[in-house]
Scaffold this motif. Structure first.
Motif, PDB file in Angstrom:
ATOM      1  N   ASP A   1       0.862  -1.171   0.000  1.00  0.00           N
ATOM      2  CA  ASP A   1       0.000   0.000   0.000  1.00  0.00           C
ATOM      3  C   ASP A   1       0.905   1.229   0.000  1.00  0.00           C
ATOM      4  N   LEU A   2       1.147   1.753  -1.188  1.00  0.00           N
ATOM      5  CA  LEU A   2       2.115   2.831  -1.378  1.00  0.00           C
ATOM      6  C   LEU A   2       1.735   4.085  -0.600  1.00  0.00           C
ATOM      7  N   GLU A   3       0.483   4.452  -0.610  1.00  0.00           N
ATOM      8  CA  GLU A   3       0.048   5.665   0.086  1.00  0.00           C
ATOM      9  C   GLU A   3       0.345   5.565   1.577  1.00  0.00           C
ATOM     10  N   ALA A   4       0.002   4.439   2.185  1.00  0.00           N
ATOM     11  CA  ALA A   4       0.261   4.241   3.618  1.00  0.00           C
ATOM     12  C   ALA A   4       1.761   4.233   3.897  1.00  0.00           C
ATOM     13  N   LEU A   5       2.527   3.590   3.027  1.00  0.00           N
ATOM     14  CA  LEU A   5       3.977   3.531   3.204  1.00  0.00           C
ATOM     15  C   LEU A   5       4.575   4.922   3.205  1.00  0.00           C
ATOM     16  N   LEU A   6       4.180   5.759   2.250  1.00  0.00           N
ATOM     17  CA  LEU A   6       4.736   7.106   2.148  1.00  0.00           C
ATOM     18  C   LEU A   6       4.373   7.947   3.365  1.00  0.00           C
ATOM     19  N   VAL A   7       3.159   7.829   3.835  1.00  0.00           N
ATOM     20  CA  VAL A   7       2.733   8.584   5.017  1.00  0.00           C
ATOM     21  C   VAL A   7       3.519   8.134   6.246  1.00  0.00           C
ATOM     22  N   GLU A   8       3.642   6.831   6.440  1.00  0.00           N
ATOM     23  CA  GLU A   8       4.352   6.317   7.616  1.00  0.00           C
ATOM     24  C   GLU A   8       5.837   6.662   7.583  1.00  0.00           C
ATOM     25  N   TYR A   9       6.469   6.503   6.426  1.00  0.00           N
ATOM     26  CA  TYR A   9       7.891   6.829   6.324  1.00  0.00           C
ATOM     27  C   TYR A   9       8.123   8.331   6.441  1.00  0.00           C
ATOM     28  N   GLY A  10       7.170   9.129   6.000  1.00  0.00           N
ATOM     29  CA  GLY A  10       7.260  10.574   6.203  1.00  0.00           C
ATOM     30  C   GLY A  10       7.257  10.920   7.684  1.00  0.00           C
ATOM     31  N   GLY A  11       6.447  10.186   8.450  1.00  0.00           N
ATOM     32  CA  GLY A  11       6.430  10.371   9.898  1.00  0.00           C
ATOM     33  C   GLY A  11       7.767  10.002  10.527  1.00  0.00           C
ATOM     34  N   ILE A  12       8.364   8.931  10.036  1.00  0.00           N
ATOM     35  CA  ILE A  12       9.687   8.531  10.536  1.00  0.00           C
ATOM     36  C   ILE A  12      10.720   9.605  10.227  1.00  0.00           C
ATOM     37  N   LEU A  13      10.677  10.138   9.015  1.00  0.00           N
ATOM     38  CA  LEU A  13      11.611  11.206   8.638  1.00  0.00           C
ATOM     39  C   LEU A  13      11.430  12.421   9.550  1.00  0.00           C
ATOM     40  N   SER A  14      10.191  12.755   9.886  1.00  0.00           N
ATOM     41  CA  SER A  14       9.932  13.871  10.802  1.00  0.00           C
ATOM     42  C   SER A  14      10.578  13.627  12.162  1.00  0.00           C
ATOM     43  N   HIS A  15      10.440  12.402  12.674  1.00  0.00           N
ATOM     44  CA  HIS A  15      11.035  12.070  13.966  1.00  0.00           C
ATOM     45  C   HIS A  15      12.565  12.121  13.910  1.00  0.00           C
ATOM     46  N   VAL A  16      13.136  11.652  12.827  1.00  0.00           N
ATOM     47  CA  VAL A  16      14.595  11.695  12.682  1.00  0.00           C
ATOM     48  C   VAL A  16      15.068  13.148  12.615  1.00  0.00           C
ATOM     49  N   LYS A  17      14.333  13.995  11.896  1.00  0.00           N
ATOM     50  CA  LYS A  17      14.684  15.421  11.832  1.00  0.00           C
ATOM     51  C   LYS A  17      14.650  16.053  13.219  1.00  0.00           C
ATOM     52  N   GLN A  18      13.615  15.737  13.995  1.00  0.00           N
ATOM     53  CA  GLN A  18      13.498  16.291  15.348  1.00  0.00           C
ATOM     54  C   GLN A  18      14.646  15.806  16.236  1.00  0.00           C
ATOM     55  N   ALA A  19      14.975  14.536  16.131  1.00  0.00           N
ATOM     56  CA  ALA A  19      16.073  13.989  16.931  1.00  0.00           C
ATOM     57  C   ALA A  19      17.392  14.664  16.573  1.00  0.00           C
ATOM     58  N   ALA A  20      17.624  14.889  15.285  1.00  0.00           N
ATOM     59  CA  ALA A  20      18.857  15.549  14.843  1.00  0.00           C
ATOM     60  C   ALA A  20      18.932  16.978  15.384  1.00  0.00           C
ATOM     61  N   GLU A  21      17.794  17.664  15.426  1.00  0.00           N
ATOM     62  CA  GLU A  21      17.772  19.025  15.971  1.00  0.00           C
ATOM     63  C   GLU A  21      18.061  19.009  17.464  1.00  0.00           C
ATOM     64  N   ILE A  22      17.426  18.098  18.196  1.00  0.00           N
ATOM     65  CA  ILE A  22      17.628  18.003  19.639  1.00  0.00           C
ATOM     66  C   ILE A  22      19.083  17.670  19.958  1.00  0.00           C
ATOM     67  N   LEU A  23      19.657  16.756  19.195  1.00  0.00           N
ATOM     68  CA  LEU A  23      21.038  16.330  19.425  1.00  0.00           C
ATOM     69  C   LEU A  23      22.062  17.262  18.791  1.00  0.00           C
ATOM     70  N   GLN A  24      21.577  18.262  18.066  1.00  0.00           N
ATOM     71  CA  GLN A  24      22.418  19.266  17.407  1.00  0.00           C
ATOM     72  C   GLN A  24      23.459  18.629  16.492  1.00  0.00           C
ATOM     73  N   THR A  25      23.001  17.674  15.671  1.00  0.00           N
ATOM     74  CA  THR A  25      23.897  17.008  14.736  1.00  0.00           C
ATOM     75  C   THR A  25      23.816  17.588  13.329  1.00  0.00           C
ATOM     76  N   GLY A  26      22.969  18.586  13.137  1.00  0.00           N
ATOM     77  CA  GLY A  26      22.807  19.200  11.825  1.00  0.00           C
ATOM     78  C   GLY A  26      21.536  18.715  11.154  1.00  0.00           C
ATOM     79  N   LYS A  27      21.302  19.236   9.956  1.00  0.00           N
ATOM     80  CA  LYS A  27      20.102  18.878   9.200  1.00  0.00           C
ATOM     81  C   LYS A  27      20.209  17.466   8.641  1.00  0.00           C
ATOM     82  N   VAL A  28      19.069  16.795   8.557  1.00  0.00           N
ATOM     83  CA  VAL A  28      19.015  15.467   7.954  1.00  0.00           C
ATOM     84  C   VAL A  28      19.036  15.645   6.439  1.00  0.00           C
TER      85      VAL A  28
END
Length: 118
Positions: free
Chosen positions: A40-67
């Motif tokens: 289910d491509l639509e569900a996959l893209l939405v879920e992986y987009g959520g993962i990318l958002s979490h990784v971006k937030q973690a990178a900001e909190i840890l001050q490792t730079g932009k993803v």
């Protein structure tokens, strides 16, 4: 070059199943699917987009730079995600035996082009 043309260029890589410009809100701006997806491509893209958002937030909190890129590999699909700007990202779903190096390259080249479209 517009969204459709850039996505078609990204999908020219061997093993491409789909490419999309997505908002972090889960809404696809445009999607190209040269091969029938086995999931289910639509569900996959939405879920992986959520993962990318979490990784971006973690990178900001840890001050490792932009993803710059996120890759998720499974038995049936390898998905590459690259932020375009703070609100949108570019995603390429590929078969596991596809040319992932070229896929990464095409995302890296096309993301800045797409940024100019917003």
């Amino acid at each position: 070059m517009g969204f459709r043309e850039s996505l078609e260029e990204v999908c020219a890589v061997e093993g491409a199943v789909a490419a999309s410009v997505m908002g972090f809100d889960g809404i696809a701006i445009d999607t190209v699917t040269p091969a029938a997806p086995s999931v289910d491509l639509e569900a996959l893209l939405v879920e992986y987009g959520g993962i990318l958002s979490h990784v971006k937030q973690a990178a900001e909190i840890l001050q490792t730079g932009k993803v710059n890129e996120l890759s998720v590999g499974t038995d049936r699909l390898t998905t590459l995600l690259r932020p375009i700007n703070p609100e949108y990202f570019l995603v390429l779903a590929m078969t596991p035996d596809g040319n992932h190096g070229k896929g990464r390259y095409l995302l890296r080249v096309n993301a800045p082009r797409l940024q100019n479209e917003f």
